[in-house]
Motif scaffolding. Sequence first.
Motif, PDB file in Angstrom:
ATOM      1  N   LYS A 299       1.191  -1.538   0.171  1.00  0.00           N
ATOM      2  CA  LYS A 299       0.296   0.038  -0.195  1.00  0.00           C
ATOM      3  C   LYS A 299       0.895   1.359   0.361  1.00  0.00           C
ATOM      4  O   LYS A 299       0.508   2.625  -0.350  1.00  0.00           O
ATOM      5  N   ASN A 300       2.098   1.067   0.874  1.00  0.00           N
ATOM      6  CA  ASN A 300       2.873   2.270   0.556  1.00  0.00           C
ATOM      7  C   ASN A 300       3.633   2.306  -1.132  1.00  0.00           C
ATOM      8  O   ASN A 300       4.455   1.448  -1.223  1.00  0.00           O
ATOM      9  N   ASP A 301       3.603   3.607  -1.268  1.00  0.00           N
ATOM     10  CA  ASP A 301       4.170   4.128  -3.275  1.00  0.00           C
ATOM     11  C   ASP A 301       5.835   3.883  -2.736  1.00  0.00           C
ATOM     12  O   ASP A 301       5.976   3.708  -4.138  1.00  0.00           O
ATOM     13  N   MET A 302       6.428   4.276  -1.987  1.00  0.00           N
ATOM     14  CA  MET A 302       7.821   4.446  -2.115  1.00  0.00           C
ATOM     15  C   MET A 302       7.870   2.465  -1.825  1.00  0.00           C
ATOM     16  O   MET A 302       8.802   2.465  -2.104  1.00  0.00           O
ATOM     17  N   VAL A 303       7.660   2.218  -0.586  1.00  0.00           N
ATOM     18  CA  VAL A 303       7.240   0.268  -0.857  1.00  0.00           C
ATOM     19  C   VAL A 303       7.736  -0.488  -2.212  1.00  0.00           C
ATOM     20  O   VAL A 303       8.616  -0.606  -3.044  1.00  0.00           O
ATOM     21  N   ARG A 304       6.564  -0.116  -3.208  1.00  0.00           N
ATOM     22  CA  ARG A 304       6.536  -0.632  -4.582  1.00  0.00           C
ATOM     23  C   ARG A 304       7.649  -0.039  -5.349  1.00  0.00           C
ATOM     24  O   ARG A 304       8.227  -0.799  -6.262  1.00  0.00           O
ATOM     25  N   LEU A 305       7.705   1.563  -5.543  1.00  0.00           N
ATOM     26  CA  LEU A 305       8.435   2.055  -6.118  1.00  0.00           C
ATOM     27  C   LEU A 305      10.380   1.368  -6.055  1.00  0.00           C
ATOM     28  O   LEU A 305      10.670   1.475  -6.599  1.00  0.00           O
ATOM     29  N   LYS A 306      10.233   1.283  -4.852  1.00  0.00           N
ATOM     30  CA  LYS A 306      11.634   0.215  -4.274  1.00  0.00           C
ATOM     31  C   LYS A 306      11.974  -0.715  -4.829  1.00  0.00           C
ATOM     32  O   LYS A 306      12.767  -1.542  -5.580  1.00  0.00           O
ATOM     33  N   ALA A 307      10.598  -1.581  -4.667  1.00  0.00           N
ATOM     34  CA  ALA A 307      10.796  -3.040  -5.200  1.00  0.00           C
ATOM     35  C   ALA A 307      11.013  -3.342  -6.786  1.00  0.00           C
ATOM     36  O   ALA A 307      11.566  -3.853  -7.443  1.00  0.00           O
ATOM     37  N   ASN A 308       9.891  -2.684  -7.463  1.00  0.00           N
ATOM     38  CA  ASN A 308      10.455  -2.624  -9.063  1.00  0.00           C
ATOM     39  C   ASN A 308      11.185  -1.662  -9.533  1.00  0.00           C
ATOM     40  O   ASN A 308      12.371  -2.306 -10.565  1.00  0.00           O
ATOM     41  N   GLU A 309      12.121  -0.819  -8.102  1.00  0.00           N
ATOM     42  CA  GLU A 309      14.106  -0.261  -9.211  1.00  0.00           C
ATOM     43  C   GLU A 309      14.711  -1.082  -9.017  1.00  0.00           C
ATOM     44  O   GLU A 309      15.835  -1.669  -9.791  1.00  0.00           O
ATOM     45  N   LEU A 310      14.603  -1.885  -7.840  1.00  0.00           N
ATOM     46  CA  LEU A 310      14.867  -3.171  -7.505  1.00  0.00           C
ATOM     47  C   LEU A 310      14.834  -4.679  -8.802  1.00  0.00           C
ATOM     48  O   LEU A 310      16.095  -5.025  -9.246  1.00  0.00           O
ATOM     49  N   ILE A 311      13.987  -4.625  -9.034  1.00  0.00           N
ATOM     50  CA  ILE A 311      13.631  -5.721 -10.221  1.00  0.00           C
ATOM     51  C   ILE A 311      14.302  -5.307 -11.997  1.00  0.00           C
ATOM     52  O   ILE A 311      14.846  -5.937 -11.858  1.00  0.00           O
ATOM     53  N   LEU A 312      14.014  -4.481 -11.335  1.00  0.00           N
ATOM     54  CA  LEU A 312      14.220  -3.721 -12.699  1.00  0.00           C
ATOM     55  C   LEU A 312      15.519  -3.537 -13.636  1.00  0.00           C
ATOM     56  O   LEU A 312      16.246  -3.621 -14.323  1.00  0.00           O
ATOM     57  N   SER A 313      16.470  -3.043 -11.742  1.00  0.00           N
ATOM     58  CA  SER A 313      17.844  -2.928 -12.384  1.00  0.00           C
ATOM     59  C   SER A 313      18.548  -4.495 -11.991  1.00  0.00           C
ATOM     60  O   SER A 313      19.910  -4.216 -12.803  1.00  0.00           O
ATOM     61  N   TYR A 314      17.708  -5.383 -12.128  1.00  0.00           N
ATOM     62  CA  TYR A 314      18.921  -6.627 -12.565  1.00  0.00           C
ATOM     63  C   TYR A 314      18.658  -7.400 -13.429  1.00  0.00           C
ATOM     64  O   TYR A 314      18.580  -8.411 -14.433  1.00  0.00           O
TER      65      TYR A 314
END
Length: 128
Positions: A60-75
Amino acid sequence: MAKRPMTAKQLANLQKNQFPKGKSGNPKGRTPTPEELKISAAEMSPDALKEVQRLAKTSKNDMVRLKANELILSYNLSKAAQKVDVSGEIHHNHTSDLIAKAAKAREIIEGQVIEAKPLPDPDNHHLQ
């Protein structure tokens, strides 16, 4: 806010503890990762990835979703291409060219005249 200038005591301490120019602060290099830690991290990786995926989709936290997606995309995404300028001469040295150069060097060293010419390149006979 502007930084305050260092005091004379701080400057002296900095200079006293500074590494000499050209010397590494860590001459033995980075400490190797213990094998047990590598194995443990490898075993945890699938579960960790599932958790990151879950957070990316359901948090539900936008920052958590953003960081999780950034992590997935970075790899999964390669870094942007960078322009690299390369200049210089490219020399194709075939065996016959090397033999001719060796003969020339021998001639210079021994003071003898040796006739050596490069042979035609058999791979490029259609170019002649």
